[in-house]
Scaffold this active site. Structure first.
Site, short mmCIF file in Angstrom:
data_model
loop_
_atom_site.label_atom_id
_atom_site.label_comp_id
_atom_site.label_asym_id
_atom_site.label_seq_id
_atom_site.Cartn_x
_atom_site.Cartn_y
_atom_site.Cartn_z
N GLU A 216 15.60 38.27 21.91
CA GLU A 216 17.07 38.30 21.83
C GLU A 216 17.64 39.19 22.93
O GLU A 216 17.01 40.16 23.35
CB GLU A 216 17.51 38.83 20.45
CG GLU A 216 17.27 37.83 19.35
CD GLU A 216 17.81 38.30 18.00
OE1 GLU A 216 18.28 39.44 17.91
OE2 GLU A 216 17.75 37.49 17.05
N GLN B 137 30.16 17.80 30.70
CA GLN B 137 30.06 17.06 29.43
C GLN B 137 31.40 17.18 28.72
O GLN B 137 31.50 17.75 27.64
CB GLN B 137 28.94 17.64 28.57
CG GLN B 137 27.55 17.48 29.18
CD GLN B 137 26.46 17.98 28.25
OE1 GLN B 137 26.47 17.68 27.05
NE2 GLN B 137 25.53 18.76 28.78
N HIS C 223 35.23 20.89 36.81
CA HIS C 223 34.95 19.50 37.18
C HIS C 223 36.07 18.58 36.71
O HIS C 223 36.47 17.66 37.44
CB HIS C 223 33.60 19.09 36.58
CG HIS C 223 33.23 17.69 36.91
ND1 HIS C 223 33.07 17.25 38.20
CD2 HIS C 223 33.04 16.61 36.13
CE1 HIS C 223 32.76 15.97 38.20
NE2 HIS C 223 32.76 15.56 36.95
N ASP D 291 33.86 10.95 46.43
CA ASP D 291 34.53 10.00 45.53
C ASP D 291 36.00 10.42 45.40
O ASP D 291 36.39 11.51 45.83
CB ASP D 291 33.85 9.92 44.15
CG ASP D 291 33.76 11.28 43.47
OD1 ASP D 291 34.58 12.16 43.79
OD2 ASP D 291 32.88 11.45 42.62
N LYS E 272 31.74 6.17 45.11
CA LYS E 272 30.44 6.62 44.60
C LYS E 272 30.10 5.91 43.29
O LYS E 272 30.95 5.79 42.41
CB LYS E 272 30.50 8.13 44.37
CG LYS E 272 29.33 8.72 43.61
CD LYS E 272 29.44 10.25 43.66
CE LYS E 272 28.99 10.89 42.39
NZ LYS E 272 29.16 12.36 42.42
N ASP F 36 32.91 18.65 47.97
CA ASP F 36 32.78 18.28 46.56
C ASP F 36 32.91 19.54 45.72
O ASP F 36 32.82 20.65 46.25
CB ASP F 36 31.44 17.59 46.31
CG ASP F 36 31.49 16.62 45.13
OD1 ASP F 36 32.52 16.58 44.42
OD2 ASP F 36 30.49 15.91 44.90
C1 R5P Z 1 30.33 14.76 39.88
O1 R5P Z 1 31.17 13.87 39.82
C2 R5P Z 1 30.53 15.99 40.72
O2 R5P Z 1 31.78 15.96 41.34
C3 R5P Z 1 29.44 16.13 41.77
O3 R5P Z 1 29.57 15.08 42.70
C4 R5P Z 1 28.10 16.08 41.13
O4 R5P Z 1 28.03 17.02 40.11
C5 R5P Z 1 27.01 16.34 42.15
O5 R5P Z 1 25.78 16.21 41.51
P1 R5P Z 1 24.48 15.93 42.37
O6 R5P Z 1 24.38 17.01 43.41
O7 R5P Z 1 23.37 16.01 41.36
O8 R5P Z 1 24.60 14.56 42.96
#
Ligand code: R5P
Length: 286
Positions: free
Chosen positions: A35, A92, A124, A162, A186, A212
């Site tokens: 813990e 999530q 996100h 994207d 994407k 991103d």
């Molecule tokens: C997802 O839509 C996020 O904007 C990132 O593009 C994503 O988390 C990137 O994950 P990875 O590096 O595993 O492709």
């Protein structure tokens, strides 16, 4: 006072310097049964407000955060502001299949029990702010990524992999001061299998900055960099707010031929090139 989680110690120090607030001493120990004990040092500053800043990059980081929030209450502060530079489980944000939890909501509810208000740096999905049972604000720190970029980019193009990340590319462009903004299409086939469709964006001979929110496995960005290099971009840069960089992400980017990678300190990694502390400090003053 600024109270840093174990994964946000550089950011905590930068935030203390930026705000002029004292940096609290913290310790992270474990009991023999495993813990955790995340605690303030005995010489707790005598202040009314505590800003707990903790990137929840792991399950353990969430436990640390809950303990630190409780520790500052125990120390008698009136107001607890929790800053999540990176919110783990934030992707999530809905149940993707029958029987699944909305994990971001579960984490938000737990964090909200120990905070008077919360700040999320470039989550996100902005909609996760609704999951907190206390006021929750978004800090847009993507513009900070303009700082480490070379000043002499040729016909710069700020490109999101994207449409969802296009606003981040625009923030970096705005802070940089010149250049165009566009996005690829994407398709994610699995956790690591991503397809990037270039579209008609002209990239030949230009310096392209792929922007991103998160680089996790590096699948998205390595596909984007490969597509850009195949189309004769002059140089290809990756700029991300949250450098998770799990598994072989760094190698994937190198093999794709990236020129340089820049990230913030919302997660402290070797690609961290700029701090979000000024943006967070601004938000704290409001
Ligand atoms: C997802 O839509 C996020 O904007 C990132 O593009 C994503 O988390 C990137 O994950 P990875 O590096 O595993 O492709």
């Amino acid at each position: 006072m600024i109270v840093p989680g174990s994964h946000s110690q550089a950011l905590g120090a930068a935030l203390a310097a930026e705000t002029g607030q004292p940096l609290a001493g913290v310790r992270f120990d474990r009991f023999p049964d495993g813990e955790r004990m995340s605690a303030l040092d005995a010489d707790v500053p005598d202040v009314d407000r505590a800003v707990v800043v903790a990137a929840t990059v792991s399950d353990a980081a969430y436990v640390e955060l809950l303990q630190l929030q409780d520790a500052v209450r125990e120390a008698g502060v009136d107001e607890v502001v929790t800053v999540l530079p990176y919110m783990g489980y934030g992707r999530q944000e809905r149940a993707f299949g029958p029987g699944e939890p909305v994990s971001a909501r579960a984490m938000a509810r737990a964090v909200a029990t120990g905070a008077d208000r919360v700040m999320l740096v470039d989550p996100h999905e902005a909609s996760v702010t609704d999951f907190f049972d206390v006021p929750c604000a978004v800090v847009d720190a993507a513009g900070r990524l303009a700082n480490p970029l070379p000043a002499d980019l040729t016909e710069p193009l700020f490109l999101a992999p994207d449409e969802g990340a296009r606003h981040l590319a625009a923030s970096v462009r705005d802070a940089y001061g010149r250049g165009a903004v566009d996005h690829f299409e994407k398709t994610r086939h699995s956790g690591t299998d991503v397809e990037i469709t270039p579209g008609d964006v002209p990239v030949a001979g230009r310096d392209v900055v792929a922007v991103d929110d998160i680089v996790a496995t590096g699948s998205t960005m390595s596909e984007a960099i490969t597509a850009l290099n195949n189309r004769a971009a002059a140089a290809t840069y990756v700029a991300c707010v949250h450098p998770l960089f799990v598994r072989s992400a760094r190698t994937k980017l190198e093999r794709a031929g990236v020129t340089a990678v820049y990230a913030t300190d919302t997660i402290e990694r070797d690609v961290t090139a700029v701090s979000v502390a000024p943006a967070v400090a601004d938000a704290l003053r409001r």
